[in-house]
Design a protein around this motif. Structure first.
Motif, PDB file in Angstrom:
ATOM      1  N   GLY A 234       1.250   6.771  -3.640  1.00 38.76           N
ATOM      2  CA  GLY A 234       1.549   5.457  -4.193  1.00 38.76           C
ATOM      3  C   GLY A 234       0.402   4.983  -5.049  1.00 38.76           C
ATOM      4  O   GLY A 234      -0.482   5.757  -5.419  1.00 38.76           O
ATOM      5  N   ASP A 235       0.393   3.696  -5.356  1.00 37.03           N
ATOM      6  CA  ASP A 235      -0.673   3.163  -6.195  1.00 37.03           C
ATOM      7  C   ASP A 235      -1.957   3.011  -5.381  1.00 37.03           C
ATOM      8  O   ASP A 235      -1.929   2.808  -4.172  1.00 37.03           O
ATOM      9  N   ALA A 236      -3.089   3.086  -6.070  1.00 42.84           N
ATOM     10  CA  ALA A 236      -4.391   3.007  -5.398  1.00 42.84           C
ATOM     11  C   ALA A 236      -4.618   1.649  -4.753  1.00 42.84           C
ATOM     12  O   ALA A 236      -5.258   1.550  -3.702  1.00 42.84           O
ATOM     13  N   ALA A 237      -4.067   0.594  -5.328  1.00 45.10           N
ATOM     14  CA  ALA A 237      -4.298  -0.747  -4.803  1.00 45.10           C
ATOM     15  C   ALA A 237      -3.743  -0.927  -3.394  1.00 45.10           C
ATOM     16  O   ALA A 237      -4.308  -1.649  -2.581  1.00 45.10           O
ATOM     17  N   GLY A 238      -2.640  -0.274  -3.100  1.00 45.02           N
ATOM     18  CA  GLY A 238      -2.017  -0.420  -1.771  1.00 45.02           C
ATOM     19  C   GLY A 238      -2.396   0.677  -0.800  1.00 45.02           C
ATOM     20  O   GLY A 238      -1.827   0.762   0.297  1.00 45.02           O
ATOM     21  N   LEU A 239      -3.356   1.515  -1.179  1.00 48.07           N
ATOM     22  CA  LEU A 239      -3.704   2.677  -0.352  1.00 48.07           C
ATOM     23  C   LEU A 239      -4.197   2.276   1.034  1.00 48.07           C
ATOM     24  O   LEU A 239      -3.774   2.848   2.046  1.00 48.07           O
ATOM     25  N   ALA A 240      -5.094   1.308   1.109  1.00 49.09           N
ATOM     26  CA  ALA A 240      -5.663   0.918   2.401  1.00 49.09           C
ATOM     27  C   ALA A 240      -4.587   0.463   3.379  1.00 49.09           C
ATOM     28  O   ALA A 240      -4.588   0.855   4.555  1.00 49.09           O
ATOM     29  N   GLU A 241      -3.654  -0.334   2.904  1.00 53.23           N
ATOM     30  CA  GLU A 241      -2.592  -0.820   3.790  1.00 53.23           C
ATOM     31  C   GLU A 241      -1.690   0.326   4.237  1.00 53.23           C
ATOM     32  O   GLU A 241      -1.290   0.388   5.409  1.00 53.23           O
TER      33      GLU A 241
END
Length: 210
Positions: free
Chosen positions: A89-96
């Motif tokens: 997915g996108d890097a911005a949502g990786l942590a979640e």
């Protein structure tokens, strides 16, 4: 008296049936046996030889499919085998995504999870623990590298692993303290925050937002 049919059979014997080979069925049998042995013996005490015996295959065939016990373990149990899917997915949502996948997996873990196996192996056999950690690191770097475009992915992956091993030890092995008391939803929120710092933050600066 020999019949004509018998004479023909003798001259032209029926062709032998070819031995059926089913690599996928054998692989599935090996993985099922591995899950059973790892659950009963623990990672450190499990052997490829016993896994092969339970699967009804040779020791060499197990090695041919998986090369090492570490790779067999990672293929057999939940964890790194699902990592490639959870990070996509996108890097911005990786942590979640990573936080949710970790919590969901650990809340239903049966003791054979790689993080739990690593912690228990470290107390009994440090060489086995190091080999497992190296295999987990390699799998993780490959998975995260498909999403993060950074030169320090290996360092960040090691920090993620160290963080999650610590959480595993506190919540799922010792099962004591504030981490153990959190609900799965609360733990996911906290992990999303800390993992964002590790995966997307710049050393010395807060992680980017938005």
């Amino acid at each position: 008296m020999v019949s004509d049919t018998s004479r023909q059979s003798a001259r032209h014997p029926a062709p032998k049936k070819k031995r059926v080979r089913d690599p996928e069925a054998r692989r599935a049998a090996i993985l099922a046996a591995a899950r059973s042995v790892f659950a009963e013996r623990g990672y450190a005490k499990a052997t490829i030889r016993e896994i092969a015996q339970r699967a009804g295959v040779t020791h060499g065939l197990v090695v041919l499919h998986f090369s090492t016990k570490e790779q067999l373990f990672l293929a057999a149990v939940p964890g790194p085998r699902d990592l490639a899917d959870s990070v996509q997915g996108d890097a911005a949502g990786l942590a979640e995504r990573v936080a949710r996948a970790y919590v969901a997996r650990m809340e239903s873990a049966d003791g054979a999870d790689p993080f739990i196996a690593l912690i228990r192996s470290a107390a009994a056999d440090q060489d086995a623990a190091k080999a497992l950690l190296r295999a987990m690191r390699e799998e993780s770097v490959n998975a995260y590298g498909t999403v993060l475009d950074r030169p320090d992915v290996p360092q960040r992956v090691d920090l993620v692993g160290a963080h999650l091993i610590g959480v595993t030890f506190s919540r799922y092995v010792l099962a004591d303290g504030p981490l153990a008391a959190m609900s799965p939803e609360e733990l996911t929120r906290y992990l999303t925050m800390t993992l964002a710092g590790i995966l997307q933050g710049t050393p010395g600066r807060p992680p980017a937002t938005g």
